[in-house]
Design an enzyme around this catalytic site. Structure first.
Site, short mmCIF file in Angstrom:
data_model
loop_
_atom_site.label_atom_id
_atom_site.label_comp_id
_atom_site.label_asym_id
_atom_site.label_seq_id
_atom_site.Cartn_x
_atom_site.Cartn_y
_atom_site.Cartn_z
N CYS A 195 0.81 -1.22 0.00
CA CYS A 195 0.00 0.00 0.00
C CYS A 195 0.84 1.27 0.00
O CYS A 195 0.38 2.33 -0.39
CB CYS A 195 -0.89 0.01 1.23
N CYS A 226 -34.78 -46.47 59.35
CA CYS A 226 -34.69 -47.89 59.67
C CYS A 226 -34.73 -48.76 58.42
O CYS A 226 -34.73 -48.27 57.31
CB CYS A 226 -35.81 -48.28 60.62
N CYS A 246 -41.77 -48.11 49.38
CA CYS A 246 -41.49 -47.52 48.07
C CYS A 246 -42.48 -46.37 47.83
O CYS A 246 -43.59 -46.38 48.34
CB CYS A 246 -41.59 -48.58 46.98
N CYS A 297 -38.07 -55.10 53.42
CA CYS A 297 -36.91 -54.98 54.30
C CYS A 297 -35.70 -54.63 53.46
O CYS A 297 -35.40 -55.30 52.46
CB CYS A 297 -36.68 -56.30 55.03
#
Lengths: 153, 583
Positions: free
Chosen positions: B151, B305, B310, B319
């Site tokens: 340039c 415990c 469920c 159990c």
């Protein structure tokens, strides 16, 4: 002292900034550190920041001019490209920096950014969202903040 | 099983012998490491067209090769466009090293290309008569101490050096370095860099150019193996993405994961993602939960415990220790905090790992675990086989050639066999990902797939057995054995048969087992001796290994295809010989 071996370029730039300041912009080096500048930018006319006086700090790192100056707004401002810490999202301060740019050109670019916020490339996500969702309201908030924090009092 | 017989039949075939010996001589002329690659073996042309296809669709490039190709491309552009090499290199970089694109764009509109790329034609003439102001340091310098890109924007050497060095140390972006004058886009090429940069920076810059040739080029990629410096150039549009690097890493060129035929890249990505996400979950679930004995949902017991209820809708009370119904529990079995039944059962050894696994079998994750375990097992078997192969090459072959008094060059068939085992493990591994994603409801396909997989496994076992156990006797023997030549024939035969079987398996899976239709008159799978059909010189058959061949020609005249398992039964039989389903 750090100031004693200041590159000629910085000295010349400083002299020119002081002798022929750009309209609406003033930048003067701190007395104890010639690489640290106190900057004031007037809010551009016909922008929500009109009438405000915004303080910024500008620091020229060791690598300057090969690395860009570090610039930050000190005055609180409501703008999508400026976050709450005052950091600015501007290409020439990052990857588009060229050593042929100067303090003057940087500050002019920042002034232009105040005239033309760009919510598509935001730094502050919230403000940008606000800007895009309701520009009129966001501009009102910006005016309000200008009055509250940048009235120059 | 008749498949067994077929496999052994293979050993007697002369054609295999021929294959083997022609392979041997060809291989001797091959140099060094080329021997250990699949598909890259020029001497194997007797084997299958498939190998030739693999050979042609990619090239492994060393750094020297890359430089050479790069130089050639630059020379081509520079000659055809009559421009400097430096400019040719800039243009090529801009168009991602696509020579045709450069030609096309340049001859369509040279001016616009020059503008976009930043290659200006008419630089400002240099004048030595006066000083110029450098726009960076703001000092005046004589013109001969300044320079400019195409340039004509002059800056002093010292500022240029700073500019160039900062950019090179910022990374590969320096390849797109432009004139420092802000609106000017003139590009800075390598010539100018060499004029201005330090030796260290020049070296970095030229590495970036080299890397760009691989990274920007859409037809090439670096081998992803750690520390490997080879790149692979791929023929775009090829169907098979598996490539084998000279560093012995096999990878998929498309997704750069390890080679994964017959599974496609999307499925691999899904599977890998699943493994990373699921395996963690799975481990946690296995370690911290038990499935509800009734509804099988995993339950974490984090307090309280042993009396578990469920969550609804199941609400089963049980159990925690023995997983028995709570109704059988009470004060006499130890109460809420212990379980006598569990203690007794444990002492009798009922709650061993197998028991636990059987419990887990009904868990919803069982299906995934099933496939994952097998996938992972084959993965580690492959690693093991690779180690064995290395041991074989480094230690055992030496020993063997001593005891059998035969030159090591005569032992290539053993390496071949082990390489085949490694490859088979890889394929087998991916068939498990394939199986996992094969829709449950496509029973015909599933059954056929499982059959093919099972055959593949037993075929591989046979090969493995032969290459490991039978070979050992020859290594251990005190002197030359006259059976050794027979063994050679047998192992080479097995290798070849297994290779064919796996190649066909891969192809069949890749086409989505499309030959297995739900309707009865699709191409069928008949139990003919494919070895016999493969007896010709080239061994090209449409066979699935030693047992099954899918014949397209016999249609539905002499056979009927079982709807359930697709087996082709003779017309006279009314019940499928394989799955006993009625016609």
């Amino acid at each position: 002292m750090a100031n004693s071996n200041l590159p000629r370029r910085i000295i010349k730039e400083t002299q020119r900034l002081l002798s022929e300041p750009a309209p609406g912009i003033s930048a003067s080096p701190s007395e104890d550190n010639m690489r640290y500048f106190n900057v004031m930018v007037l809010g551009p006319t016909q922008s929500p920041y009109e009438g405000g006086v915004f303080k910024l700090e500008l620091f020229l790192p060791e690598e300057y001019p090969m690395a860009a100056p570090k610039v930050r707004f000190l005055t609180k401002i409501y703008h999508p490209n400026i976050d709450k810490l005052g950091r600015i999202c501007l290409d020439i301060l990052k990857d588009k920096w060229s050593p042929a740019l100067q303090i003057r050109t940087v500050l002019l670019s920042i002034q232009a950014l105040l005239s033309a916020p760009n919510p598509d490339d935001p730094l502050s996500e919230n403000i940008a969202k606000h800007w895009k969702a309701n520009e009129v309201e966001a501009v009102e908030t910006a005016k309000e903040w200008t009055r509250l924090y940048a009235s120059g009092a | 099983m008749d498949s067994e017989d077929d496999m052994h039949d293979a050993n007697d075939l002369e054609s295999l012998d021929d294959d083997f010996y022609s392979g041997e001589t060809g291989m001797g002329s091959d140099d060094g490491d080329g021997d250990y690659e699949f598909g890259n073996n020029a001497s194997d042309d007797s084997d299958d067209g498939n190998l030739n296809r693999q050979q042609e669709n990619y090239t492994v490039l060393s750094e020297d090769d890359i430089r050479q190709r790069q130089e050639e491309d630059i020379t081509r552009i520079s000659t055809v466009l009559s421009i400097e090499r430096d400019h040719a290199c800039i243009l090529l970089r801009h168009y991602k090293w696509d020579v045709d694109k450069v030609h096309e764009a340049w001859f369509a509109n040279e001016e616009s290309v020059r503008q976009t790329v930043g290659l200006y034609e008419n630089p400002v003439a240099r004048t030595f008569s006066r000083e110029l102001l450098c726009g960076i340091c703001f000092e005046r310098h004589p013109c001969d101490r300044m320079c400019a890109a195409s340039c004509g924007h002059f800056f002093c050497y010292s500022c240029w050096r700073g500019y160039v060095s900062t950019s090179i140390n910022d990374g590969p972006g320096c390849l797109m370095l432009r004139c420092p004058d802000p609106p000017c886009g003139a590009i800075i090429g390598q010539n100018m860099i060499n004029l201005l940069a330090s030796n260290e920076d020049k070296e970095k810059y030229s590495r970036y150019i080299l890397r760009s040739y691989i990274e920007d080029n859409i037809t090439s990629k670096w081998c992803p193996a750690p520390g490997c410096e080879y790149a692979v150039d791929f023929v775009m549009g090829s169907v098979n993405f598996d490539v084998s690097c000279n560093c012995s890493h096999n990878f998929c060129w498309n997704c750069t994961e390890e080679a994964h035929r017959p599974v496609d890249c999307t499925m691999v990505a899904k599977w890998i993602l699943k493994n990373s996400a699921e395996s963690e979950n799975m481990n946690w679930i296995l370690a911290n939960s038990k499935p509800c004995p009734k509804c099988k949902r995993p339950i974490e017991k984090n307090q309280g415990c042993m009396h578990i209820t469920c969550t609804p809708p199941c609400k089963f009370e049980f159990c925690w220790l023995c997983l028995g119904a709570w109704t059988d529990h009470g004060e006499r079995t130890g109460g809420f905090y212990a379980c006598n039944r569990y203690e007794t059962a444990k002492q009798e050894g009922e709650y061993d790992e197998a028991e636990r696994r059987r419990e887990m079998a009904k868990n919803s994750l069982e299906r995934y675990t099933h496939y994952y375990e097998r996938w992972a097992t084959n993965q580690s078997s492959r690693q093991k086989a690779l180690q064995d192969l290395q041991n074989m090459q480094n230690v055992q072959l030496d020993k063997l050639s001593d005891t059998q008094s035969q030159p090591e060059s005569q032992m290539k068939f053993i390496t071949e066999a082990w390489l085949q085992i490694v490859e088979c493990r890889r394929v087998l591994k991916w068939t498990y990902a394939y199986g996992y994603y094969l829709p449950e409801n496509e029973h015909g396909k599933r059954q056929f797939f499982e059959y093919l997989q099972g055959e593949a496994e037993s075929g591989l076992e046979r090969l493995h057995q032969c290459a490991e156990k039978e070979l050992q006797t020859f290594i251990d023997s005190s002197g030359p054995s006259k059976d050794f030549n027979d063994f050679r024939t047998k192992l080479a035969g097995l290798t070849s048969v297994t290779r064919n079987y796996f190649e066909n398996l891969v192809r069949a899976l890749e086409t989505g087992l499309n030959d297995v239709g739900e309707s009865g008159n699709q191409p069928t799978c008949s139990r003919s001796s494919s070895i016999k059909s493969g007896k010709g010189k080239n061994g090209k058959t449409r066979t699935i290994g030693g047992t099954t061949s899918r014949s397209l020609d016999d249609g539905n005249h002499s056979h009927w295809s079982c709807e359930s398992c697709t087996f082709a039964n003779t017309k006279s039989s009314m019940v499928c010989q394989v799955c006993h389903r009625r016609r």
